[in-house]
Write an enzyme that holds these catalytic residues in place. Structure first.
Site, PDB file in Angstrom:
ATOM      1  N   GLU A 149       0.836  -1.207   0.000  1.00 53.94           N
ATOM      2  CA  GLU A 149       0.000   0.000   0.000  1.00 53.94           C
ATOM      3  C   GLU A 149       0.878   1.268   0.000  1.00 53.94           C
ATOM      4  OE1 GLU A 149      -3.273  -0.315   2.841  1.00 53.94           O
ATOM      5  OE2 GLU A 149      -4.126  -1.966   1.676  1.00 53.94           O
ATOM      6  N   GLU A 191      -4.914  -8.698  -0.879  1.00 58.45           N
ATOM      7  CA  GLU A 191      -5.729  -8.448   0.321  1.00 58.45           C
ATOM      8  C   GLU A 191      -7.182  -8.342  -0.123  1.00 58.45           C
ATOM      9  OE1 GLU A 191      -4.513  -5.472   3.227  1.00 58.45           O
ATOM     10  OE2 GLU A 191      -2.403  -5.903   2.796  1.00 58.45           O
TER      11      GLU A 191
HETATM   12  O1  AHR Z   1      -5.295  -6.243   6.603  1.00 57.76           O
HETATM   13  C1  AHR Z   1      -5.236  -5.124   7.426  1.00 57.76           C
HETATM   14  C2  AHR Z   1      -4.568  -3.951   6.753  1.00 57.76           C
HETATM   15  O2  AHR Z   1      -5.348  -3.520   5.680  1.00 57.76           O
HETATM   16  C3  AHR Z   1      -3.219  -4.205   6.138  1.00 57.76           C
HETATM   17  O3  AHR Z   1      -2.188  -4.114   7.064  1.00 57.76           O
HETATM   18  C4  AHR Z   1      -3.114  -3.122   5.119  1.00 57.76           C
HETATM   19  O4  AHR Z   1      -2.294  -3.489   4.037  1.00 57.76           O
HETATM   20  C5  AHR Z   1      -4.536  -2.856   4.718  1.00 57.76           C
HETATM   21  O5  AHR Z   1      -4.841  -1.524   4.722  1.00 57.76           O
END
Ligand code: AHR
Length: 511
Positions: free
Chosen positions: A192, A315
């Protein structure tokens, strides 16, 4: 007038009884559903690592191997977890791997600034994670610190984990108890970068990526590593455009995408006490994944028409309010049939885009967000999401079968969603599997499936269902939701008829 009324009645009746239909070309198919889309994610966040995976070598109450819970390892082996991402997430861009190797008593502490401000004692580090992956049978996916680390640090981490020759880092690895390199293939270049990974612009990140990627090679014993660029958040198409345009393609194996299903970041709602409207909203966000993949893939196709670079959805999952009384920074949430529906529909989307989506990671494995496992001291339970991923793992590395789906609508107020989600594949033994989700919260759905190209004679199946969408497994009742034999599928000639209860997930096996 009478005639019009009769026509209206007829139309209404046919809508109620209208049937979902699917045509499957069972003898066709060219793309493989990469097993890597069944990946998971383990961050130093809340009780994911500490208490979830790792309870410490000295723990005499919870059976463990080198401090890693045996019950969790066994459950993940059954799930056939292909890869596991670590150490974050946002945590990864604060993590300095050298603090997590060597004698545990000498390891420095740090503060986990992203997740609860707790002290991290670095007792779970590189050896612990990579050895744990070997126990599970999963490929490790390491997320390198680009936000607050250095190029040298990343380059030395690869040298430490992968280099088989004589070098300062391979020597240090041996001194710390591991002669043989682990040969880690998957490497994330930051996480991110547009947010917690450094608040960078895509142009700046693309340049930084080029610099890091340059020094990530040379330590891999002729085995190619797979570098994954920190990707867009949901519909940030500009991010993908800049990365695909600015990063030379011989330095880039994958581009990430993060998409969470959340109703409103300021008002997420409870994970287990929710209304049908909130269910509908979560499913709207979840099904958006299809559009996101189509649009990010369109950009990738423009620069990479041969689809050499993978879209890595590293994610994804549902994100709700934390459970009452738990640390807000620990992101601990329950997991219901709603999450099972979300998982089943999302995996079907990934399957149906398997030409470009070749890796993905559900967030997160244990005790955090849409977890597949929850623990409480010595106790452990499997969530409805676990069961979906286990039922679906028959699709891993199978050939995607092209299908055409005509589905009823599931309406809430003035808004509509497809009632049915589906995908199908043929495994290497020639067995065909069809995974179906009835997204409709209230109605059973009948599906007529026309099977073309192959004559099947038998169908068996498994179903995951609960009386209510809010049903879940708790430590008091850990088996409330579990798969059972599905008998509502019959085959006659080339037609397969299926009746699915409301909000259920079914996987069929055809021979
Ligand atoms: O999964 C939780 C968080 O969500 C992670 O650390 C981040 O990459 C995302 O914003």
């Amino acid at each position: 007038m009478k005639k019009i009324l009769l026509l209206m009645l007829l139309l209404k009746t046919s809508a109620i009884f209208s049937q979902n239909s699917i045509v499957i070309n069972a003898d066709l198919g060219k793309d493989k559903i990469s097993k890597q889309i069944y990946g998971h994610f383990s961050e130093h966040l809340g009780r994911c690592i500490y208490g979830g995976f790792y309870v410490g070598e000295g723990n005499t109450k919870i059976a463990n191997t080198q401090g890693v819970r045996n019950d969790v390892v066994d459950a993940l082996k059954k799930l056939k977890v292909p890869n596991l991402r670590w150490p974050g997430g946002c945590f990864a861009d604060t993590y300095h791997w050298k603090d997590g190797v060597g004698p545990k008593k000498d390891r420095p502490t740090m503060v986990n600034t992203w997740w609860g401000g707790v002290t991290e004692d670095n007792s779970f580090g590189t050896h612990d994670f990579l050895n744990m992956c070997e126990l599970i049978g999963a490929e490790p996916y390491l997320s390198a610190n680009v936000g607050s680390g250095t190029v040298q640090e990343v380059s030395e981490w690869i040298q430490y984990t992968n280099f088989g020759g004589v070098s300062p880092m391979s020597k240090w690895r041996g001194e710390n108890g591991r002669e043989k390199p682990w040969d880690v293939k998957y490497w994330g270049v930051g996480n991110e970068a547009w947010g917690c990974g450094g608040n960078m612009t895509p142009e700046f990140y693309a340049n930084i990526y080029r610099q890091y990627a340059t020094f990530m090679t040379g330590w891999t014993n002729d085995k190619k590593i797979f570098r994954i660029a920190s990707g867009a958040s949901s519909s940030d198409y500009h991010w993908t455009e800049v990365l695909m345009r600015e990063i030379p393609h011989n330095m880039l194996e994958g581009v990430a995408l993060h998409h969470y299903s959340v109703i409103d970041w300021n008002k997420k709602g409870s994970a287990k006490d929710f209304s049908e409207e909130q269910y509908f909203q979560i499913m709207q966000r979840a099904l958006l994944m299809d559009e996101l993949i189509i649009k990010h893939s369109t950009i990738m196709d423009k620069y990479d028409p041969d689809k050499k670079i993978a879209l890595v959805v590293d994610e994804w999952g549902g994100w709700y309010d934390v459970e009452a009384g738990t640390n807000p920074g620990f992101l601990f949430q329950q997991n219901t049939m709603r999450d099972a529906i979300l998982a089943g529909a999302t995996l079907n989307i990934f399957h149906n885009h398997s030409d470009r989506v070749r890796m993905a990671n559900l967030a997160q494995t244990v005790n955090v967000l849409q977890a597949v496992i929850l623990t409480e001291g010595e106790k452990m339970l499997l969530t409805p999401t676990y069961h979906v991923m286990e039922m679906y793992n028959v699709h891993q590395d199978a050939t995607l079968l092209p299908l055409n789906l005509k589905t009823n609508e599931y309406a809430f107020g003035n808004e509509k969603l497809p009632a049915i989600s589906a995908s199908a594949s043929r495994d290497e033994k020639g067995v065909t599997h069809i995974s179906l989700v009835n997204i409709d919260a209230k109605n059973n759905q009948e599906i007529a499936i026309e099977l073309r190209g192959v004559r099947f004679t038998s169908v068996t199946g498994r179903i995951l269902n609960g009386e209510k969408l809010q049903d879940h497994n708790s430590f008091e009742s850990p088996q409330q939701i579990k798969p059972s034999v599905f008998k509502q599928a019959t085959i006659s000639g080339t037609t397969l008829k299926v009746t699915m209860p409301a909000h259920s997930v079914v996987v069929l096996e055809l021979k």
